[in-house]
Design a protein around this motif. Sequence first.
Motif, PDB file in Angstrom:
ATOM      1  N   ALA A  13      47.199  37.076   7.506  1.00  0.00           N
ATOM      2  CA  ALA A  13      46.201  36.911   8.566  1.00  0.00           C
ATOM      3  C   ALA A  13      44.833  37.203   7.965  1.00  0.00           C
ATOM      4  O   ALA A  13      44.649  38.213   7.277  1.00  0.00           O
ATOM      5  CB  ALA A  13      46.485  37.855   9.724  1.00  0.00           C
ATOM      6  N   ARG A  14      43.903  36.305   8.261  1.00  0.00           N
ATOM      7  CA  ARG A  14      42.538  36.442   7.747  1.00  0.00           C
ATOM      8  C   ARG A  14      41.573  36.573   8.915  1.00  0.00           C
ATOM      9  O   ARG A  14      41.521  35.691   9.777  1.00  0.00           O
ATOM     10  CB  ARG A  14      42.164  35.228   6.898  1.00  0.00           C
ATOM     11  CG  ARG A  14      42.960  35.138   5.612  1.00  0.00           C
ATOM     12  CD  ARG A  14      42.665  33.844   4.876  1.00  0.00           C
ATOM     13  NE  ARG A  14      43.221  33.899   3.534  1.00  0.00           N
ATOM     14  CZ  ARG A  14      43.673  32.832   2.884  1.00  0.00           C
ATOM     15  NH1 ARG A  14      43.620  31.632   3.448  1.00  0.00           N
ATOM     16  NH2 ARG A  14      44.155  32.947   1.668  1.00  0.00           N
ATOM     17  N   ILE A  15      40.813  37.659   8.921  1.00  0.00           N
ATOM     18  CA  ILE A  15      39.750  37.837   9.907  1.00  0.00           C
ATOM     19  C   ILE A  15      38.469  37.379   9.228  1.00  0.00           C
ATOM     20  O   ILE A  15      38.136  37.860   8.139  1.00  0.00           O
ATOM     21  CB  ILE A  15      39.639  39.307  10.344  1.00  0.00           C
ATOM     22  CG1 ILE A  15      40.944  39.765  10.999  1.00  0.00           C
ATOM     23  CG2 ILE A  15      38.461  39.482  11.299  1.00  0.00           C
ATOM     24  CD1 ILE A  15      40.973  41.243  11.350  1.00  0.00           C
ATOM     25  N   VAL A  16      37.768  36.432   9.870  1.00  0.00           N
ATOM     26  CA  VAL A  16      36.595  35.836   9.228  1.00  0.00           C
ATOM     27  C   VAL A  16      35.398  35.805  10.169  1.00  0.00           C
ATOM     28  O   VAL A  16      35.535  35.618  11.370  1.00  0.00           O
ATOM     29  CB  VAL A  16      36.898  34.408   8.733  1.00  0.00           C
ATOM     30  CG1 VAL A  16      37.953  34.433   7.634  1.00  0.00           C
ATOM     31  CG2 VAL A  16      37.330  33.488   9.860  1.00  0.00           C
ATOM     32  N   SER A  17      34.222  35.986   9.579  1.00  0.00           N
ATOM     33  CA  SER A  17      32.974  35.813  10.315  1.00  0.00           C
ATOM     34  C   SER A  17      32.695  34.324  10.423  1.00  0.00           C
ATOM     35  O   SER A  17      33.029  33.549   9.527  1.00  0.00           O
ATOM     36  CB  SER A  17      31.819  36.490   9.570  1.00  0.00           C
ATOM     37  OG  SER A  17      32.051  37.872   9.456  1.00  0.00           O
ATOM     38  N   GLU A  18      32.093  33.932  11.534  1.00  0.00           N
ATOM     39  CA  GLU A  18      31.684  32.540  11.707  1.00  0.00           C
ATOM     40  C   GLU A  18      30.191  32.510  12.024  1.00  0.00           C
ATOM     41  O   GLU A  18      29.733  33.337  12.810  1.00  0.00           O
ATOM     42  CB  GLU A  18      32.477  31.881  12.839  1.00  0.00           C
ATOM     43  CG  GLU A  18      33.938  31.713  12.517  1.00  0.00           C
ATOM     44  CD  GLU A  18      34.736  31.118  13.668  1.00  0.00           C
ATOM     45  OE1 GLU A  18      35.728  30.426  13.382  1.00  0.00           O
ATOM     46  OE2 GLU A  18      34.374  31.352  14.842  1.00  0.00           O
ATOM     47  N   PRO A  19      29.447  31.591  11.423  1.00  0.00           N
ATOM     48  CA  PRO A  19      29.917  30.592  10.473  1.00  0.00           C
ATOM     49  C   PRO A  19      30.460  31.261   9.208  1.00  0.00           C
ATOM     50  O   PRO A  19      30.000  32.330   8.810  1.00  0.00           O
ATOM     51  CB  PRO A  19      28.688  29.745  10.167  1.00  0.00           C
ATOM     52  CG  PRO A  19      27.515  30.415  10.794  1.00  0.00           C
ATOM     53  CD  PRO A  19      28.010  31.514  11.666  1.00  0.00           C
ATOM     54  N   VAL A  20      31.453  30.602   8.617  1.00  0.00           N
ATOM     55  CA  VAL A  20      32.143  31.183   7.474  1.00  0.00           C
ATOM     56  C   VAL A  20      31.295  31.102   6.204  1.00  0.00           C
ATOM     57  O   VAL A  20      30.404  30.262   6.084  1.00  0.00           O
ATOM     58  CB  VAL A  20      33.515  30.510   7.233  1.00  0.00           C
ATOM     59  CG1 VAL A  20      34.432  30.684   8.431  1.00  0.00           C
ATOM     60  CG2 VAL A  20      33.370  29.055   6.856  1.00  0.00           C
ATOM     61  N   THR A  21      31.607  31.983   5.269  1.00  0.00           N
ATOM     62  CA  THR A  21      30.944  31.980   3.963  1.00  0.00           C
ATOM     63  C   THR A  21      31.538  30.883   3.080  1.00  0.00           C
ATOM     64  O   THR A  21      32.598  30.324   3.376  1.00  0.00           O
ATOM     65  CB  THR A  21      31.154  33.328   3.248  1.00  0.00           C
ATOM     66  OG1 THR A  21      32.570  33.499   3.012  1.00  0.00           O
ATOM     67  CG2 THR A  21      30.614  34.500   4.063  1.00  0.00           C
ATOM     68  N   ASP A  22      30.863  30.614   1.987  1.00  0.00           N
ATOM     69  CA  ASP A  22      31.399  29.646   1.025  1.00  0.00           C
ATOM     70  C   ASP A  22      32.763  30.088   0.514  1.00  0.00           C
ATOM     71  O   ASP A  22      33.652  29.254   0.297  1.00  0.00           O
ATOM     72  CB  ASP A  22      30.441  29.449  -0.154  1.00  0.00           C
ATOM     73  CG  ASP A  22      29.271  28.552   0.191  1.00  0.00           C
ATOM     74  OD1 ASP A  22      29.306  27.881   1.254  1.00  0.00           O
ATOM     75  OD2 ASP A  22      28.312  28.523  -0.597  1.00  0.00           O
ATOM     76  N   TYR A  23      32.946  31.387   0.316  1.00  0.00           N
ATOM     77  CA  TYR A  23      34.237  31.838  -0.204  1.00  0.00           C
ATOM     78  C   TYR A  23      35.353  31.540   0.798  1.00  0.00           C
ATOM     79  O   TYR A  23      36.437  31.103   0.417  1.00  0.00           O
ATOM     80  CB  TYR A  23      34.225  33.327  -0.577  1.00  0.00           C
ATOM     81  CG  TYR A  23      35.412  33.636  -1.448  1.00  0.00           C
ATOM     82  CD1 TYR A  23      35.322  33.522  -2.827  1.00  0.00           C
ATOM     83  CD2 TYR A  23      36.651  33.946  -0.902  1.00  0.00           C
ATOM     84  CE1 TYR A  23      36.428  33.730  -3.641  1.00  0.00           C
ATOM     85  CE2 TYR A  23      37.758  34.158  -1.700  1.00  0.00           C
ATOM     86  CZ  TYR A  23      37.646  34.048  -3.064  1.00  0.00           C
ATOM     87  OH  TYR A  23      38.733  34.237  -3.867  1.00  0.00           O
ATOM     88  N   ILE A  24      35.098  31.739   2.079  1.00  0.00           N
ATOM     89  CA  ILE A  24      36.113  31.437   3.090  1.00  0.00           C
ATOM     90  C   ILE A  24      36.355  29.930   3.157  1.00  0.00           C
ATOM     91  O   ILE A  24      37.500  29.487   3.311  1.00  0.00           O
ATOM     92  CB  ILE A  24      35.721  32.020   4.465  1.00  0.00           C
ATOM     93  CG1 ILE A  24      35.673  33.560   4.393  1.00  0.00           C
ATOM     94  CG2 ILE A  24      36.684  31.543   5.554  1.00  0.00           C
ATOM     95  CD1 ILE A  24      36.957  34.243   3.945  1.00  0.00           C
ATOM     96  N   ARG A  25      35.326  29.124   2.988  1.00  0.00           N
ATOM     97  CA  ARG A  25      35.521  27.662   2.919  1.00  0.00           C
ATOM     98  C   ARG A  25      36.455  27.314   1.752  1.00  0.00           C
ATOM     99  O   ARG A  25      37.340  26.472   1.873  1.00  0.00           O
ATOM    100  CB  ARG A  25      34.197  26.938   2.750  1.00  0.00           C
ATOM    101  CG  ARG A  25      33.384  26.872   3.998  1.00  0.00           C
ATOM    102  CD  ARG A  25      32.146  25.978   3.868  1.00  0.00           C
ATOM    103  NE  ARG A  25      31.337  26.152   5.051  1.00  0.00           N
ATOM    104  CZ  ARG A  25      31.625  25.669   6.241  1.00  0.00           C
ATOM    105  NH1 ARG A  25      32.706  24.956   6.396  1.00  0.00           N
ATOM    106  NH2 ARG A  25      30.839  25.894   7.279  1.00  0.00           N
ATOM    107  N   PHE A  26      36.223  27.975   0.628  1.00  0.00           N
ATOM    108  CA  PHE A  26      37.081  27.774  -0.546  1.00  0.00           C
ATOM    109  C   PHE A  26      38.524  28.179  -0.220  1.00  0.00           C
ATOM    110  O   PHE A  26      39.457  27.415  -0.462  1.00  0.00           O
ATOM    111  CB  PHE A  26      36.532  28.576  -1.729  1.00  0.00           C
ATOM    112  CG  PHE A  26      37.538  28.836  -2.807  1.00  0.00           C
ATOM    113  CD1 PHE A  26      37.986  27.805  -3.611  1.00  0.00           C
ATOM    114  CD2 PHE A  26      38.034  30.110  -3.016  1.00  0.00           C
ATOM    115  CE1 PHE A  26      38.926  28.040  -4.613  1.00  0.00           C
ATOM    116  CE2 PHE A  26      38.962  30.355  -4.010  1.00  0.00           C
ATOM    117  CZ  PHE A  26      39.415  29.315  -4.798  1.00  0.00           C
ATOM    118  N   GLU A  27      38.703  29.389   0.331  1.00  0.00           N
ATOM    119  CA  GLU A  27      40.059  29.845   0.668  1.00  0.00           C
ATOM    120  C   GLU A  27      40.752  28.859   1.604  1.00  0.00           C
ATOM    121  O   GLU A  27      41.920  28.544   1.424  1.00  0.00           O
ATOM    122  CB  GLU A  27      40.022  31.229   1.334  1.00  0.00           C
ATOM    123  CG  GLU A  27      39.956  32.374   0.382  1.00  0.00           C
ATOM    124  CD  GLU A  27      40.237  33.703   1.061  1.00  0.00           C
ATOM    125  OE1 GLU A  27      39.981  33.849   2.280  1.00  0.00           O
ATOM    126  OE2 GLU A  27      40.717  34.609   0.364  1.00  0.00           O
TER     127      GLU A  27
END
Length: 166
Positions: free
Chosen positions: A65-79
């Motif tokens: 499970a991944r908790i992410v801030s939105e808008p997402v960072t480039d790293y989360i886009r990569f993941e």
Amino acid sequence: MTFEEMLASAQHSAVHLEMRDAYVPDDPSFIAWQGGPSYDRTQRERDWHQLIGGARARGVVVRRARIVSEPVTDYIRFEHSVTDSMNIKAGELVRWLPRRRASDLLLPGNDLWVFDDHLIRFGFFAGDGRYLGEELVRDPSVIKQCLTAFEAVWHRAIDHAEYRLV
């Protein structure tokens, strides 16, 4: 104890809670994704598929499970872009929870893996995402708290196939 040994000790479940918006800024895969020098992830993915596949063959359910801030960072886009080939194809179940939907959840202070109900591996990261180390915990009360937190996140999170980046 290595991560491989921890996963090998699992009999029924391994859960991973990720709560950061950036990890390992010098990851060659991430750098290549950003347009840097090319990097072939084939062996890395093959190793991960073999590791997770071995656990799955023993009947271990692996959830991330991944908790992410939105808008997402480039790293989360990569993941997100590599989750199908890296995690899903290996046999993991993956869900995403926008951070704004986690405000009322009580969460641990660090990312973690919980193996069955007997071992936690907390991961420590610097502010820029550099990996600093880990701590292994076997305290049943801490394990229970972390599993409760993970299940609360999992219940609210969106399946990878349905999660759209913002």
